[in-house]
Motif scaffolding. Structure first.
Motif, PDB file in Angstrom:
ATOM      1  N   ARG A 308     146.743  50.249  61.674  1.00  0.00           N
ATOM      2  CA  ARG A 308     147.417  51.516  62.058  1.00  0.00           C
ATOM      3  C   ARG A 308     146.369  52.850  62.005  1.00  0.00           C
ATOM      4  N   ASP A 309     145.979  52.973  60.533  1.00  0.00           N
ATOM      5  CA  ASP A 309     144.843  53.897  60.485  1.00  0.00           C
ATOM      6  C   ASP A 309     143.958  53.718  61.339  1.00  0.00           C
ATOM      7  N   ASN A 310     143.118  52.524  61.563  1.00  0.00           N
ATOM      8  CA  ASN A 310     142.139  52.314  62.429  1.00  0.00           C
ATOM      9  C   ASN A 310     142.243  52.730  63.820  1.00  0.00           C
ATOM     10  N   VAL A 311     143.332  52.439  64.350  1.00  0.00           N
ATOM     11  CA  VAL A 311     143.792  52.576  65.519  1.00  0.00           C
ATOM     12  C   VAL A 311     143.754  54.161  65.774  1.00  0.00           C
ATOM     13  N   ARG A 312     144.552  54.935  64.825  1.00  0.00           N
ATOM     14  CA  ARG A 312     144.447  56.314  64.812  1.00  0.00           C
ATOM     15  C   ARG A 312     142.949  57.032  64.751  1.00  0.00           C
ATOM     16  N   ASN A 313     142.110  56.518  63.952  1.00  0.00           N
ATOM     17  CA  ASN A 313     140.932  57.102  63.913  1.00  0.00           C
ATOM     18  C   ASN A 313     140.356  56.621  65.294  1.00  0.00           C
ATOM     19  N   GLU A 314     140.403  55.749  65.758  1.00  0.00           N
ATOM     20  CA  GLU A 314     139.714  55.467  67.096  1.00  0.00           C
ATOM     21  C   GLU A 314     140.239  56.329  68.176  1.00  0.00           C
ATOM     22  N   LEU A 315     141.616  56.507  68.270  1.00  0.00           N
ATOM     23  CA  LEU A 315     142.114  57.589  69.272  1.00  0.00           C
ATOM     24  C   LEU A 315     141.644  59.018  69.013  1.00  0.00           C
ATOM     25  N   GLN A 316     141.576  59.276  67.577  1.00  0.00           N
ATOM     26  CA  GLN A 316     140.862  60.601  67.210  1.00  0.00           C
ATOM     27  C   GLN A 316     139.479  60.595  67.753  1.00  0.00           C
ATOM     28  N   GLN A 317     138.651  59.870  67.807  1.00  0.00           N
ATOM     29  CA  GLN A 317     137.298  59.864  68.331  1.00  0.00           C
ATOM     30  C   GLN A 317     137.204  59.879  69.821  1.00  0.00           C
ATOM     31  N   ARG A 318     138.276  59.703  70.599  1.00  0.00           N
ATOM     32  CA  ARG A 318     138.471  59.603  71.993  1.00  0.00           C
ATOM     33  C   ARG A 318     139.074  61.074  72.256  1.00  0.00           C
ATOM     34  N   GLY A 319     139.244  62.027  71.260  1.00  0.00           N
ATOM     35  CA  GLY A 319     139.898  63.362  71.619  1.00  0.00           C
ATOM     36  C   GLY A 319     141.467  63.269  71.914  1.00  0.00           C
ATOM     37  N   ILE A 320     141.964  62.201  71.364  1.00  0.00           N
ATOM     38  CA  ILE A 320     143.432  61.806  71.183  1.00  0.00           C
ATOM     39  C   ILE A 320     144.381  61.822  69.970  1.00  0.00           C
ATOM     40  N   PRO A 321     144.924  63.087  69.492  1.00  0.00           N
ATOM     41  CA  PRO A 321     145.550  63.203  68.260  1.00  0.00           C
ATOM     42  C   PRO A 321     146.796  62.298  68.157  1.00  0.00           C
ATOM     43  N   ALA A 322     147.044  61.790  67.174  1.00  0.00           N
ATOM     44  CA  ALA A 322     148.290  60.837  66.927  1.00  0.00           C
ATOM     45  C   ALA A 322     148.589  61.105  65.546  1.00  0.00           C
ATOM     46  N   MET A 323     149.815  61.056  64.899  1.00  0.00           N
ATOM     47  CA  MET A 323     150.396  61.507  63.816  1.00  0.00           C
ATOM     48  C   MET A 323     151.246  60.235  63.207  1.00  0.00           C
ATOM     49  N   ILE A 324     151.436  60.280  62.056  1.00  0.00           N
ATOM     50  CA  ILE A 324     152.218  59.441  61.164  1.00  0.00           C
ATOM     51  C   ILE A 324     153.303  59.923  60.819  1.00  0.00           C
ATOM     52  N   TYR A 325     154.459  59.850  61.092  1.00  0.00           N
ATOM     53  CA  TYR A 325     155.783  60.469  60.843  1.00  0.00           C
ATOM     54  C   TYR A 325     156.688  59.219  60.629  1.00  0.00           C
ATOM     55  N   TYR A 326     156.685  58.726  59.189  1.00  0.00           N
ATOM     56  CA  TYR A 326     156.527  59.275  58.197  1.00  0.00           C
ATOM     57  C   TYR A 326     155.751  58.170  57.210  1.00  0.00           C
ATOM     58  N   PRO A 327     154.587  58.685  56.670  1.00  0.00           N
ATOM     59  CA  PRO A 327     154.182  57.719  55.736  1.00  0.00           C
ATOM     60  C   PRO A 327     154.580  57.101  54.303  1.00  0.00           C
ATOM     61  N   VAL A 328     155.430  58.013  54.087  1.00  0.00           N
ATOM     62  CA  VAL A 328     155.867  57.537  52.585  1.00  0.00           C
ATOM     63  C   VAL A 328     157.756  57.576  52.791  1.00  0.00           C
ATOM     64  N   PRO A 329     158.286  56.540  52.584  1.00  0.00           N
ATOM     65  CA  PRO A 329     159.931  56.890  52.422  1.00  0.00           C
ATOM     66  C   PRO A 329     160.485  57.674  51.394  1.00  0.00           C
ATOM     67  N   LEU A 330     161.407  58.103  51.465  1.00  0.00           N
ATOM     68  CA  LEU A 330     161.865  59.189  50.458  1.00  0.00           C
ATOM     69  C   LEU A 330     161.978  58.495  48.963  1.00  0.00           C
ATOM     70  N   HIS A 331     162.444  57.236  48.986  1.00  0.00           N
ATOM     71  CA  HIS A 331     162.595  56.349  47.519  1.00  0.00           C
ATOM     72  C   HIS A 331     161.171  56.282  46.943  1.00  0.00           C
ATOM     73  N   LEU A 377     144.267  53.878  74.677  1.00  0.00           N
ATOM     74  CA  LEU A 377     144.983  53.104  73.563  1.00  0.00           C
ATOM     75  C   LEU A 377     145.178  51.723  73.971  1.00  0.00           C
ATOM     76  N   LEU A 378     145.202  51.246  75.015  1.00  0.00           N
ATOM     77  CA  LEU A 378     145.417  49.959  75.377  1.00  0.00           C
ATOM     78  C   LEU A 378     143.991  49.159  75.401  1.00  0.00           C
ATOM     79  N   GLN A 379     142.856  50.028  75.647  1.00  0.00           N
ATOM     80  CA  GLN A 379     141.549  49.466  75.305  1.00  0.00           C
ATOM     81  C   GLN A 379     141.352  49.026  73.722  1.00  0.00           C
ATOM     82  N   ILE A 380     141.753  50.094  72.991  1.00  0.00           N
ATOM     83  CA  ILE A 380     141.677  50.218  71.580  1.00  0.00           C
ATOM     84  C   ILE A 380     142.212  48.582  70.872  1.00  0.00           C
ATOM     85  N   VAL A 381     143.607  48.611  71.495  1.00  0.00           N
ATOM     86  CA  VAL A 381     144.460  47.379  70.862  1.00  0.00           C
ATOM     87  C   VAL A 381     144.271  46.110  71.192  1.00  0.00           C
ATOM     88  N   LYS A 382     143.310  46.152  72.364  1.00  0.00           N
ATOM     89  CA  LYS A 382     143.126  44.726  73.002  1.00  0.00           C
ATOM     90  C   LYS A 382     142.573  43.816  72.316  1.00  0.00           C
TER      91      LYS A 382
END
Ligand SMILES: *Cc1c(COP(=O)(O)O)cnc(C)c1O
Length: 382
Positions: A308-331, A377-382
């Motif tokens: 997931r973090d790699n895909v996010r970085n690759e998107l970022q490099q192509r000018g596409i922001p993406a966010m992780i909601y939420y990375p840590v559960p409350l417990h 995104l489809l190119q990145i995950v293929k």
């Protein structure tokens, strides 16, 4: 192509500049900055829009949740059940008030609180259920309300991400998010589906007595001027924010439709891809897509969060922001670590925290941007 952003409030403002500027100017001219007529009008208009008896505007969504829990007459140590995969606010205010936040797992497909998990979490100390309508889709309210009736519990809905989402009961009755439990809470934080240009929030209720208590608590617990019958807080929406919200409310239906149409574009592009699970839908609720959240499926042998973090970085490099909601559960949050809970207790929430990725979602995404995002995104995950 316009720069791609998670949320594009500049473009949206250009479309509504005239009424927004005029409304703000009116407030400045009137010098009625706090508890002015604009706030009154907005409360009335939003109540009509939602089909609820009372809307009480406050300073932000977290305050709304806190005031809601303060209004119920709970005692220290009383238990409040909330999902573990969500923003911190629901557990935070319960903890702050001396209640015990009890967290439960969510449904892996809809991201929302599991009603079965709620049933299992009920003890003699349970006093309230606080479901969160996460990402813009209502939790399974019919079941939650029936559990609450059975055990004599309050239901406070966190509708901060879900204003405008509609839930259909099995008898065909339809209700808006935030208007099904004893109290509903929302946020007007700028990026929310109905956002102002600063902080804001509101409580909804059909109960006259609760509405009165809420108004008193939000205003220093004051019944008659300088007579304080309850311990309260100071939390109010200011008139300039109300003016912005007044200008935006007539567009809320169109804004929701724009989000739904962007989501439909994403769905169509990603459906069937082995690495991308599109957001699951509740059969009972419309989805207003505060977020469009994918679950990424890694190739064999790759850890979910690493992929997931790699895909996010690759998107970022192509000018596409993406966010992780939420990375840590409350417990698993440090401030909320509780000997009752350990890693592995809430498997769906923990899996989601490792694999979710939210794509740009707002009211001004155009075809060119959507095509660029999906193709890349489809190119990145293929
Ligand atoms: C935004 C949000 C809140 C808090 O709203 P604020 O106005 O930022 O205090 C609470 N719960 C959820 C689920 C939210 O998304």
């Amino acid at each position: 192509m316009r720069k791609i952003q998670m949320v594009d409030l500049q473009t949206q403002y250009q479309e509504i500049k005239e009424p927004v500027d005029a409304g703000i100017q009116e407030v400045i001219d009137s010098a009625s900055f706090v508890k002015g007529e604009k706030v009154q009008l907005f409360q009335e208009h939003l109540a009509q829009w939602l089909g609820v008896k009372h809307v009480i505007a406050v300073g932000n969504g977290t305050d709304a949740l806190q005031i809601a829990l303060m209004s119920l007459g709970l005692k220290p140590g009383d238990e409040v059940i909330t999902p573990t995969f969500t923003f911190i606010a629901t557990a935070e205010v319960a903890g702050l008030l001396g209640f015990t936040p009890v967290v439960v797992d969510v449904d892996f497909d809809t991201f929302n609180m599991s009603a079965d998990a709620v049933r299992r979490a009920i003890t003699p100390k349970t006093k309230a259920i606080v479901p969160v309508h996460l990402f813009g889709q209502c939790a399974e309210m019919e079941e939650l309300l029936s559990i609450a009736r059975e055990h004599n519990l309050y239901v406070v809905e966190d509708a901060c991400q879900a204003i405008g989402s509609e839930y259909t009961f099995s008898d065909g009755q339809k209700r808006q998010a935030g208007c099904m439990g004893h109290i509903g809470c929302t946020s007007f934080f700028p990026s929310k589906n109905l956002g102002c240009y600063g902080d804001g929030g509101a409580l909804f209720t059909d109960d006259d007595a609760l509405a009165e208590r809420i108004r008193v608590i939000a205003n220093h617990g004051m019944t008659i001027r300088y007579h304080h019958d309850l311990i309260g807080v100071n939390s109010r929406l200011d008139s300039i924010q109300a003016a912005v919200l007044e200008a935006k409310l007539p567009h809320l239906k169109a804004y929701t439709a724009a989000r739904q149409s962007a989501a439909a574009y994403y769905d169509k592009a990603f459906a069937g891809n082995p690495h991308l699970l599109i957001p699951g839908r509740s059969p009972h609720s419309t989805h207003v897509f505060h977020q469009y959240t994918l679950r990424l499926v890694p190739p064999a042998g790759v850890e979910a969060s690493v992929y997931r973090d790699n895909v996010r970085n690759e998107l970022q490099q192509r000018g596409i922001p993406a966010m992780i909601y939420y990375p840590v559960p409350l417990h698993m949050q440090k401030a909320y670590l509780d000997p009752r809970y350990k890693q592995g207790d809430f498997p769906s929430a923990e899996r989601l925290a490792a694999c979710v990725l939210s794509l740009p979602m707002h009211t001004c995404l155009d075809q060119e941007q959507l095509e660029y995002i999906t193709t890349n995104l489809l190119q990145i995950v293929k």
